[in-house]
Design an enzyme around this catalytic site. Structure first.
Site, PDB file in Angstrom:
ATOM      1  N   ASP A 255      34.093  41.630  32.525  1.00 56.57           N
ATOM      2  CA  ASP A 255      34.680  40.705  33.481  1.00 56.57           C
ATOM      3  C   ASP A 255      33.957  40.818  34.598  1.00 56.57           C
ATOM      4  O   ASP A 255      33.022  41.532  35.002  1.00 56.57           O
ATOM      5  CB  ASP A 255      36.265  40.672  33.442  1.00 56.57           C
ATOM      6  CG  ASP A 255      36.720  39.218  33.815  1.00 56.57           C
ATOM      7  OD1 ASP A 255      36.305  38.793  34.965  1.00 56.57           O
ATOM      8  OD2 ASP A 255      37.470  38.816  33.110  1.00 56.57           O
ATOM      9  N   HIS A 278      30.629  39.719  34.901  1.00 52.58           N
ATOM     10  CA  HIS A 278      30.730  38.475  35.570  1.00 52.58           C
ATOM     11  C   HIS A 278      30.393  38.686  36.976  1.00 52.58           C
ATOM     12  O   HIS A 278      30.650  37.884  37.797  1.00 52.58           O
ATOM     13  CB  HIS A 278      32.083  37.901  35.421  1.00 52.58           C
ATOM     14  CG  HIS A 278      32.612  37.513  34.305  1.00 52.58           C
ATOM     15  ND1 HIS A 278      33.808  36.706  33.795  1.00 52.58           N
ATOM     16  CD2 HIS A 278      31.860  37.508  32.991  1.00 52.58           C
ATOM     17  CE1 HIS A 278      33.756  36.598  32.492  1.00 52.58           C
ATOM     18  NE2 HIS A 278      32.805  37.139  32.087  1.00 52.58           N
TER      19      HIS A 278
END
Length: 448
Positions: A255, A278
């Protein structure tokens, strides 16, 4: 002759006494206080454990008033299968009573530890958690309480340091395929003067390292590692925390490498290697019509590679408050889907209603962002009621594969200044702020 020998003997004794007095004066009051401390609190003697030989290495040289508490001396087995939680609790309880004490987890040992809290506020300050061995979490079985939010927690401490060459392994693979609440591996709450350095945190159940309601935080020379497809395994998560510096660190996760949430200000991120993951994100913010305040954020001299986004701001519709005073500079991106993005229509789940209010996003600066992308170079999707205010300088982004399917810069309700020409050309940015009715919420609400 006998009298002469007696005089020589007496002189020798006096000389010995003189040397002892000088030695005691040289050692000073600190040594006496340390002896008093040890007798009064009945703590264990300093342990010179075999893992380090007869002397303590330079990384363990502390003030003479410090005391070392080796978890092995409190009953920990360090064999990777025995539950060492009780031994950790006992070692912490002893270390907690003395300022500048050190709790040591020696190299070569593997400690199986259940969820535990190293808690203040009654602890003394400047405690060191010296991690040179390895801590592993129990797997999903009955070792975990339902709804538990963290595994290793440090709460309400002043001057807490985690350092060393060791590893914290959440063994999170058993959690990743399951729904429901998953714990953070390492969480600091309500603490000040926090330092985390040298260690590796890997395979967290969810977020690897979280700071909540903390002040004066230093994170450097650490490694965070989990697979790129491990869900919600943020690297470092900040919320309600101020005066935070993160540098010289490698973050690979599933993430956000760094997630900056509401209440965060004075955050300086530099010399970070991010990827996979991310990217580095401010948000998401404003969910369920909440008010948020984020300010004075700098991300610079950083490499971002093999990630979904590069530097991102994401807010939900219906929120209020502001994100302001953000600088992204000297960012090198490589094979990033969208290197630069502001999304004020963030919707995790795909079923969100249109709202009239929005979190204000202003005074956002992008300087010297270079590298390659795989989808879109820039995407500014900003609110009708609160358009974005951005400035761009020296933006040089190239597609990895040159074909007709590659996206172009996108702007919606975004205005600001192009200080230099860009590649690709950004011709969608408005030079003048739209004369639309602004939301009743503005960044001024964060000054209350």
């Amino acid at each position: 002759m006998k009298n002469q020998n007696m005089k020589i003997c007496i002189s020798g004794i006096m000389l010995t006494i003189f040397v002892l007095v000088c030695f005691m004066q040289h050692e000073g009051v600190d040594a006496a206080r340390e002896m008093q401390h040890r007798r009064g609190s009945r703590v264990m003697k300093e342990t010179f454990y075999p893992a380090y030989g007869e002397t303590i290495p330079s990384s363990l040289q502390y003030r003479k008033t410090s005391t070392i508490f080796n978890v092995l001396a409190f009953g920990a087995k360090g064999d990777g299968t025995t539950d060492d939680t009780k031994a950790f609790e006992a070692a912490w309880l002893a270390a907690c009573k003395l300022e500048a004490s050190t709790m040591v987890l020696p190299k070569g040992s593997v400690f199986l530890v259940k969820p535990i809290s190293f808690a203040g506020p009654d602890c003394e300050s400047n405690i060191v958690f010296q991690l040179d061995g390895k801590i592993i979490a129990p797997k999903r079985s009955g070792s975990w309480e339902s709804g538990l939010l963290q595994w290793l927690e440090f709460t309400k401490l002043n001057g807490i340091t985690i350092r060393g060459t060791g590893v914290i392994d959440g063994q999170g693979s058993g959690w990743w395929s399951e729904s429901g609440t998953k714990p953070t591996a390492v969480r600091f709450y309500g603490s000040s003067d926090v330092t985390v350095t040298g260690i590796t945190i890997q395979n967290s159940q969810q977020t690897h390292l979280k700071f909540d309601n903390c002040q004066s935080v230093q994170v450097f020379d650490i490694t965070i590692s989990s697979p790129g497809d491990s869900p919600n395994t943020d690297g470092i998560h900040l919320q309600n925390s101020q005066d935070v510096t993160i540098h010289s660190t490698k973050l690979a996760c599933g993430d956000d490498c760094v997630s900056i949430q509401t209440g965060s200000s004075g955050v300086n991120i530099q010399n970070v290697d991010c990827g996979p993951g991310h990217g580095i994100s401010i948000g998401s913010l404003g969910k369920d019509n909440t008010r948020v305040c984020v300010s004075n954020i700098t991300v610079r001299d950083t490499k971002i590679h093999d990630t979904m986004t590069g530097v991102r701001i994401k807010t939900w519709q219906g929120g209020s408050g502001s994100v302001q005073g953000v600088t992204f500079s000297n960012i090198q991106v490589s094979e990033v889907e969208t290197p630069i993005i502001i999304d004020q229509y963030y919707c995790d789940g795909g079923n969100c209603q249109n709202e009239s209010s929005a979190v204000s996003v202003s005074d956002i600066s992008y300087q010297n962002i270079r590298g390659t992308y795989t989808r879109n170079p820039i995407r500014f999707a900003c609110s009708d009621s609160s358009p974005c205010d951005v400035n761009l300088d020296t933006i040089q982004l190239q597609p990895v594969h040159k074909n007709d399917d590659m996206g172009k810069p996108f702007c919606l309700n975004a205005y600001g200044e192009l200080k230099t020409s860009t590649n690709p050309p950004i011709d969608c940015l408005m030079a003048v702020k739209p004369s639309k009715k602004q939301s009743q919420y503005s960044y001024d609400s964060c000054k209350d």
